[in-house]
Design an enzyme around this catalytic site. Structure first.
Site, PDB file in Angstrom:
ATOM      1  CG  ASN A  35      70.523  19.348  93.574  1.00 25.46           C
ATOM      2  OD1 ASN A  35      71.664  19.030  93.876  1.00 25.46           O
ATOM      3  ND2 ASN A  35      69.851  18.763  92.611  1.00 25.46           N
ATOM      4  CB  CYS A  63      73.937  14.692  92.196  1.00 29.50           C
ATOM      5  SG  CYS A  63      73.465  16.141  91.252  1.00 29.50           S
ATOM      6  CG  HIS A  82      71.374  14.118  95.188  1.00 30.91           C
ATOM      7  ND1 HIS A  82      72.163  15.196  95.518  1.00 30.91           N
ATOM      8  CD2 HIS A  82      70.748  14.455  94.023  1.00 30.91           C
ATOM      9  CE1 HIS A  82      72.032  16.128  94.589  1.00 30.91           C
ATOM     10  NE2 HIS A  82      71.174  15.709  93.677  1.00 30.91           N
TER      11      HIS A  82
HETATM   12  O1  UT7 Z   1      70.571  16.675  91.039  1.00 28.70           O
HETATM   13  C1  UT7 Z   1      69.820  16.885  89.902  1.00 28.70           C
HETATM   14  C2  UT7 Z   1      68.620  16.074  89.938  1.00 28.70           C
HETATM   15  N1  UT7 Z   1      67.453  16.829  89.640  1.00 28.70           N
HETATM   16  C3  UT7 Z   1      66.297  16.583  90.219  1.00 28.70           C
HETATM   17  O2  UT7 Z   1      66.209  15.734  91.071  1.00 28.70           O
HETATM   18  C4  UT7 Z   1      65.083  17.319  89.758  1.00 28.70           C
HETATM   19  C5  UT7 Z   1      63.943  16.359  89.575  1.00 28.70           C
HETATM   20  N2  UT7 Z   1      62.704  17.069  89.227  1.00 28.70           N
HETATM   21  C6  UT7 Z   1      62.020  17.813  90.127  1.00 28.70           C
HETATM   22  O3  UT7 Z   1      62.401  17.935  91.270  1.00 28.70           O
HETATM   23  C7  UT7 Z   1      60.707  18.392  89.678  1.00 28.70           C
HETATM   24  O4  UT7 Z   1      60.324  17.833  88.433  1.00 28.70           O
HETATM   25  C8  UT7 Z   1      60.740  19.936  89.547  1.00 28.70           C
HETATM   26  C9  UT7 Z   1      60.883  20.567  90.916  1.00 28.70           C
HETATM   27  C10 UT7 Z   1      61.890  20.374  88.636  1.00 28.70           C
HETATM   28  C11 UT7 Z   1      59.399  20.423  88.951  1.00 28.70           C
HETATM   29  O5  UT7 Z   1      58.332  19.974  89.772  1.00 28.70           O
HETATM   30  P1  UT7 Z   1      57.059  19.289  89.123  1.00 28.70           P
HETATM   31  O6  UT7 Z   1      56.119  19.025  90.225  1.00 28.70           O
HETATM   32  O7  UT7 Z   1      57.530  18.118  88.303  1.00 28.70           O
HETATM   33  O8  UT7 Z   1      56.490  20.446  88.225  1.00 28.70           O
HETATM   34  P2  UT7 Z   1      56.191  20.408  86.668  1.00 28.70           P
HETATM   35  O9  UT7 Z   1      57.448  20.407  85.889  1.00 28.70           O
HETATM   36  O10 UT7 Z   1      55.173  19.343  86.396  1.00 28.70           O
HETATM   37  O11 UT7 Z   1      55.483  21.806  86.475  1.00 28.70           O
HETATM   38  C12 UT7 Z   1      54.169  22.081  86.979  1.00 28.70           C
HETATM   39  C13 UT7 Z   1      53.863  23.527  86.707  1.00 28.70           C
HETATM   40  C14 UT7 Z   1      54.146  23.940  85.263  1.00 28.70           C
HETATM   41  O12 UT7 Z   1      53.152  24.872  84.879  1.00 28.70           O
HETATM   42  P3  UT7 Z   1      51.935  24.407  83.955  1.00 28.70           P
HETATM   43  O13 UT7 Z   1      52.544  23.897  82.694  1.00 28.70           O
HETATM   44  O14 UT7 Z   1      51.225  23.336  84.735  1.00 28.70           O
HETATM   45  O15 UT7 Z   1      51.142  25.659  83.802  1.00 28.70           O
HETATM   46  C15 UT7 Z   1      55.479  24.651  85.364  1.00 28.70           C
HETATM   47  O16 UT7 Z   1      55.654  25.617  84.346  1.00 28.70           O
HETATM   48  O17 UT7 Z   1      54.680  24.352  87.527  1.00 28.70           O
HETATM   49  C16 UT7 Z   1      55.324  25.334  86.706  1.00 28.70           C
HETATM   50  N3  UT7 Z   1      56.586  25.700  87.321  1.00 28.70           N
HETATM   51  C17 UT7 Z   1      56.688  26.664  88.241  1.00 28.70           C
HETATM   52  N4  UT7 Z   1      55.770  27.471  88.815  1.00 28.70           N
HETATM   53  C18 UT7 Z   1      56.198  28.345  89.724  1.00 28.70           C
HETATM   54  C19 UT7 Z   1      57.814  25.176  87.093  1.00 28.70           C
HETATM   55  N5  UT7 Z   1      58.724  25.801  87.864  1.00 28.70           N
HETATM   56  C20 UT7 Z   1      58.043  26.730  88.590  1.00 28.70           C
HETATM   57  C21 UT7 Z   1      58.433  27.662  89.556  1.00 28.70           C
HETATM   58  N6  UT7 Z   1      57.477  28.443  90.103  1.00 28.70           N
HETATM   59  N7  UT7 Z   1      59.709  27.800  89.958  1.00 28.70           N
END
Ligand code: UT7
Length: 328
Positions: free
Chosen positions: A285, A111, A255
């Site tokens: 993204n 990216c 980005h």
């Molecule tokens: O260019 C590439 C660079 N990549 C990035 O910049 C990505 C960086 N990371 C992020 O943007 C975030 O970490 C994510 C958007 C990927 C995830 O957000 P988060 O606030 O860190 O969520 P999390 O991973 O802590 O997950 C919280 C909860 C989990 O459920 P439990 O374990 O608390 O029950 C996940 O399973 O949200 C759940 N979850 C979802 N729920 C509904 C994860 N994805 C989803 C979804 N819909 N799509």
């Protein structure tokens, strides 16, 4: 020596996937995606190869620049989702655009790719007097690599292309290109899946968590933590070389991965969010395309204008990060 962006163009596939569309594949909902990422919809390539999207963007950039394709001396492609391992996407685009006098190669810095490519273009322009114009093209079809069974990644990405024609300028340009390879295992897609295809007869474990064939793997939380630090760092590393302060910048073009990452970066830099270009709500993204797409759209809308000072700041797989500061 600096650079001037003479003209830009972009290409977006017609097909749009809304957050609600994802509820057909995975357990998710519009509210979670909007509040956790800021994304509302994204474009998905259908029949379009990645090189095609790049070529269309490139043709528009050449037309906007008001030059002929024969005058382009170098094509630099950026893609993590090229149609081919070889040839380079740049070679295909060179042919498609009629840039018959150009050299062509790709840069893969994920990216951060466009910022890396811009810096590379500047170095070539500085050291080769016969080179007048460099065409930098970013093109991505992330939808062909994401795992549509993985709700934490599939909702994030989108497809498209953006290109810029670059020439020399006497205005200042500073940049910083960085990488922290210790994070390589946090975000990757294999070219071949060793476990499934090669079945190595050894106990060697390369430390990359296994994933479905050729699909994108991401440790979202770790990448998030890295990103919130990497964006301000990329700015400061580039800005300190020229004694530039955040308040000297007219537009930050970051980005476009997650609006919360951008908000944290803005806070850490002490800059109001209205100085940050945000387009991820409509495109998600798009990896190396995200910065030039945001730039291209803002120029077309008249938001970014000639004479304004820009800071492009990116991060991505590698883990790479990079910043470039120059006048539009
Ligand atoms: O260019 C590439 C660079 N990549 C990035 O910049 C990505 C960086 N990371 C992020 O943007 C975030 O970490 C994510 C958007 C990927 C995830 O957000 P988060 O606030 O860190 O969520 P999390 O991973 O802590 O997950 C919280 C909860 C989990 O459920 P439990 O374990 O608390 O029950 C996940 O399973 O949200 C759940 N979850 C979802 N729920 C509904 C994860 N994805 C989803 C979804 N819909 N799509």
């Amino acid at each position: 020596m600096g650079i001037k962006i003479l003209g830009m163009g972009c290409y977006l596939p017609e097909q749009t996937l809304t957050n609600d569309d994802f509820t057909r594949f995975v357990d998710t909902n519009d509210e979670w995606i909007r509040t956790r990422t800021g994304i509302v919809e994204r474009r998905m390539a259908g029949w379009e190869p990645t090189w095609y999207m790049g070529s269309e963007a490139a043709k528009k950039a050449i037309a906007k620049a008001g030059i002929s394709p024969e005058e382009v001396g170098l094509v630099i492609g950026c893609s993590v989702t090229s149609d081919f391992h070889t040839p380079s996407i740049a070679s295909v685009i060179q042919y498609e655009t009629g840039a018959v006098n150009a050299a062509a190669f790709d840069v893969n810095a994920a990216c951060s790719g466009f910022v890396y490519a811009l810096d590379t273009a500047r170095r070539f322009l500085e050291t080769d007097d016969s080179l007048k114009y460099v065409l930098v093209v970013a093109a991505e079809a992330l939808s062909r690599f994401v795992d549509f069974a993985d709700r934490s990644t599939c909702i994030l990405f989108g497809d498209g292309a953006a290109a810029a024609v670059i020439e020399k300028s006497d205005k200042p340009f500073t940049s910083a290109l960085c990488s922290d390879g210790s994070g390589a295992r946090l975000l990757y897609a294999r070219t071949v899946n060793i476990a499934e295809e090669v079945k190595l007869e050894s106990d060697f474990d390369d430390g990359f968590p296994e994933k479905r064939l050729h699909k994108l793997y991401q440790d979202g939380k770790e990448v998030y933590k890295f990103a919130t630090k990497a964006l301000p760092k990329a700015f400061h590393l580039a800005a300190d070389k020229a004694g530039i302060a955040p308040e000297d910048i007219d537009w930050f073009v970051p980005h476009q991965a997650n609006v919360r990452i951008i908000e944290t970066a803005a806070k850490n830099l002490g800059v109001p969010m209205d100085k940050f270009i945000v387009t991820l709500d409509h495109y998600g993204n798009t990896s190396s395309v995200s910065i030039p797409l945001a730039l291209c759209e803002s120029i077309e809308k008249g938001v970014i204008r000639r004479g304004q000072k820009l800071a492009l700041i990116g991060f991505g797989a590698g883990l790479t990060y990079a910043g470039a500061i120059f006048e539009y």
